[in-house]
Motif scaffolding. Structure first.
Motif, mmCIF file in Angstrom:
data_model
loop_
_atom_site.group_PDB
_atom_site.id
_atom_site.type_symbol
_atom_site.label_atom_id
_atom_site.label_comp_id
_atom_site.label_asym_id
_atom_site.label_seq_id
_atom_site.Cartn_x
_atom_site.Cartn_y
_atom_site.Cartn_z
ATOM 1 N N PRO A 95 0.798 -1.231 0.000
ATOM 2 C CA PRO A 95 0.000 0.000 0.000
ATOM 3 C C PRO A 95 0.830 1.281 0.000
ATOM 4 N N ARG A 96 1.943 1.317 0.715
ATOM 5 C CA ARG A 96 2.699 2.568 0.836
ATOM 6 C C ARG A 96 3.319 2.986 -0.498
ATOM 7 N N LEU A 97 4.039 2.095 -1.147
ATOM 8 C CA LEU A 97 4.649 2.452 -2.428
ATOM 9 C C LEU A 97 3.582 2.728 -3.485
ATOM 10 N N THR A 98 2.467 2.009 -3.390
ATOM 11 C CA THR A 98 1.365 2.282 -4.318
ATOM 12 C C THR A 98 0.894 3.723 -4.171
ATOM 13 N N GLU A 99 0.760 4.200 -2.951
ATOM 14 C CA GLU A 99 0.322 5.581 -2.740
ATOM 15 C C GLU A 99 1.393 6.580 -3.181
ATOM 16 N N VAL A 100 2.654 6.263 -2.968
ATOM 17 C CA VAL A 100 3.732 7.153 -3.419
ATOM 18 C C VAL A 100 3.645 7.361 -4.933
ATOM 19 N N VAL A 101 3.516 6.276 -5.670
ATOM 20 C CA VAL A 101 3.454 6.374 -7.131
ATOM 21 C C VAL A 101 2.188 7.103 -7.566
ATOM 22 N N THR A 102 1.065 6.728 -6.976
ATOM 23 C CA THR A 102 -0.208 7.322 -7.383
ATOM 24 C C THR A 102 -0.232 8.825 -7.139
ATOM 25 N N LEU A 103 0.232 9.269 -5.983
ATOM 26 C CA LEU A 103 0.275 10.699 -5.696
ATOM 27 C C LEU A 103 1.173 11.442 -6.676
ATOM 28 N N THR A 104 2.291 10.827 -7.037
ATOM 29 C CA THR A 104 3.226 11.466 -7.957
ATOM 30 C C THR A 104 2.569 11.716 -9.307
ATOM 31 N N VAL A 105 1.838 10.735 -9.794
ATOM 32 C CA VAL A 105 1.163 10.874 -11.083
ATOM 33 C C VAL A 105 0.010 11.866 -10.989
ATOM 34 N N ALA A 106 -0.834 11.715 -9.967
ATOM 35 C CA ALA A 106 -1.981 12.610 -9.818
ATOM 36 C C ALA A 106 -1.543 14.060 -9.677
ATOM 37 N N SER A 107 -0.442 14.280 -8.961
ATOM 38 C CA SER A 107 0.073 15.637 -8.790
ATOM 39 C C SER A 107 0.505 16.229 -10.131
ATOM 40 N N HIS A 108 1.250 15.452 -10.896
ATOM 41 C CA HIS A 108 1.762 15.984 -12.165
ATOM 42 C C HIS A 108 0.634 16.414 -13.092
ATOM 43 N N TRP A 109 -0.417 15.605 -13.157
ATOM 44 C CA TRP A 109 -1.520 15.909 -14.078
ATOM 45 C C TRP A 109 -2.621 16.727 -13.419
ATOM 46 N N HIS A 110 -2.441 17.124 -12.166
ATOM 47 C CA HIS A 110 -3.470 17.868 -11.435
ATOM 48 C C HIS A 110 -4.815 17.138 -11.496
ATOM 49 N N ALA A 111 -4.764 15.843 -11.299
ATOM 50 C CA ALA A 111 -5.974 15.015 -11.306
ATOM 51 C C ALA A 111 -6.597 15.079 -9.915
ATOM 52 N N ARG A 112 -7.517 15.999 -9.749
ATOM 53 C CA ARG A 112 -8.031 16.332 -8.421
ATOM 54 C C ARG A 112 -8.669 15.143 -7.715
ATOM 55 N N LEU A 113 -9.503 14.394 -8.430
ATOM 56 C CA LEU A 113 -10.199 13.295 -7.762
ATOM 57 C C LEU A 113 -9.215 12.217 -7.323
ATOM 58 N N ALA A 114 -8.276 11.867 -8.183
ATOM 59 C CA ALA A 114 -7.271 10.865 -7.803
ATOM 60 C C ALA A 114 -6.448 11.365 -6.623
ATOM 61 N N TRP A 115 -6.076 12.631 -6.657
ATOM 62 C CA TRP A 115 -5.276 13.183 -5.560
ATOM 63 C C TRP A 115 -6.043 13.127 -4.243
ATOM 64 N N SER A 116 -7.301 13.540 -4.252
ATOM 65 C CA SER A 116 -8.039 13.654 -2.992
ATOM 66 C C SER A 116 -8.156 12.305 -2.304
ATOM 67 N N GLY A 117 -8.415 11.255 -3.055
ATOM 68 C CA GLY A 117 -8.533 9.942 -2.447
ATOM 69 C C GLY A 117 -7.205 9.370 -1.997
ATOM 70 N N HIS A 118 -6.181 9.554 -2.809
ATOM 71 C CA HIS A 118 -4.906 8.906 -2.512
ATOM 72 C C HIS A 118 -4.052 9.719 -1.538
ATOM 73 N N ALA A 119 -4.282 11.008 -1.412
ATOM 74 C CA ALA A 119 -3.616 11.745 -0.333
ATOM 75 C C ALA A 119 -4.089 11.227 1.021
ATOM 76 N N LYS A 120 -5.372 10.929 1.112
ATOM 77 C CA LYS A 120 -5.903 10.327 2.338
ATOM 78 C C LYS A 120 -5.273 8.964 2.579
ATOM 79 N N GLY A 121 -5.139 8.172 1.507
ATOM 80 C CA GLY A 121 -4.500 6.871 1.635
ATOM 81 C C GLY A 121 -3.041 6.980 2.028
ATOM 82 N N ALA A 122 -2.355 7.987 1.498
ATOM 83 C CA ALA A 122 -0.943 8.185 1.845
ATOM 84 C C ALA A 122 -0.790 8.514 3.321
ATOM 85 N N ARG A 123 -1.661 9.346 3.836
ATOM 86 C CA ARG A 123 -1.604 9.674 5.269
ATOM 87 C C ARG A 123 -1.833 8.422 6.106
ATOM 88 N N ALA A 124 -2.761 7.580 5.659
ATOM 89 C CA ALA A 124 -3.031 6.345 6.401
ATOM 90 C C ALA A 124 -1.828 5.412 6.407
#
Length: 218
Positions: A95-124
């Motif tokens: 789960p941790r590395l999955t969130e690292v990768v996902t946040l990196t991609v969502a951030s680059h493309w400013h994909a708001r919905l992906a970011w909002s869900g996975h930032a929460k997952g990253a904190r968890a």
């Protein structure tokens, strides 16, 4: 700790300037399974019965993430759903590395919905708020874990340049190994696809949720 070399051209491939408005949905939500054709029914069931079942349906009644959009092409949607479930829940990344990768991609493309869900997952997963904020700005998050840093470095290089340099490849493979590096690259590609679907069809975040790329409040 193994050091990841800098990206050769960190500005290449950067997204356009911050949008001046919040997304407005471009497609009507599909909320009535009674109106679906057999392929749409099959896709709906594959999403709501899989490992993402707890978050598969939004409170408004449509599928979450890009999957409401993908109901328009349900054969592709089912394949994307199956691939996403495999990449998120059945790889060596955890789960941790999955969130690292996902946040990196969502951030680059400013994909708001992906970011909002996975930032929460990253904190968890215990990823520090300071690192999340740096990822949102496209900066090196200064991860202390070699695995976290390697996964971020590869994903960031791919979304910003489309390539992984020889030095970065050597450093990443020494930390992650062949299987995990393959999975980092595949997950990066999957979330690029997800981000493009979310951004093209302007899938909104849930009411009251904010992201780093929202326009200033008036």
């Amino acid at each position: 700790m193994s050091q990841m070399p800098p990206d050769p051209d960190p500005d290449r491939g950067s997204p356009a300037a911050k949008p001046p408005r919040l997304p407005t949905p471009r497609l009507a939500a599909l909320r009535d399974p009674a109106a679906f054709d057999p392929a749409q029914h099959a896709m709906w069931e594959s999403v709501v019965s899989g490992p993402r079942a707890a978050t598969a349906v939004r409170p408004e009644g449509q599928l979450s993430g890009p999957f409401d959009v993908l109901l328009r092409s349900p054969q592709i949607g089912t394949a994307v759903s199956d691939l996403g479930a495999l990449l998120r829940f059945s790889t060596s990344l955890g789960p941790r590395l999955t969130e690292v990768v996902t946040l990196t991609v969502a951030s680059h493309w400013h994909a708001r919905l992906a970011w909002s869900g996975h930032a929460k997952g990253a904190r968890a997963q215990g990823i520090p708020e300071s690192a999340i904020e740096r990822v949102a700005r496209g900066e090196d998050p200064a991860f202390k874990s070699p695995s976290d840093h390697a996964a971020w470095s590869v994903a960031h290089a791919l979304v910003t340049t489309g390539h992984v340099s020889d030095d970065l490849y050597a450093a990443a493979i020494s930390v992650l190994g062949e299987r995990t590096l393959v999975e980092v690259v595949a997950l990066t590609g999957y979330y690029c696809l997800t981000s493009f679907l979310l951004n093209t069809f302007e899938v909104p975040v849930s009411h009251g949720v904010t992201t780093p790329w929202d326009p200033p409040a008036e």
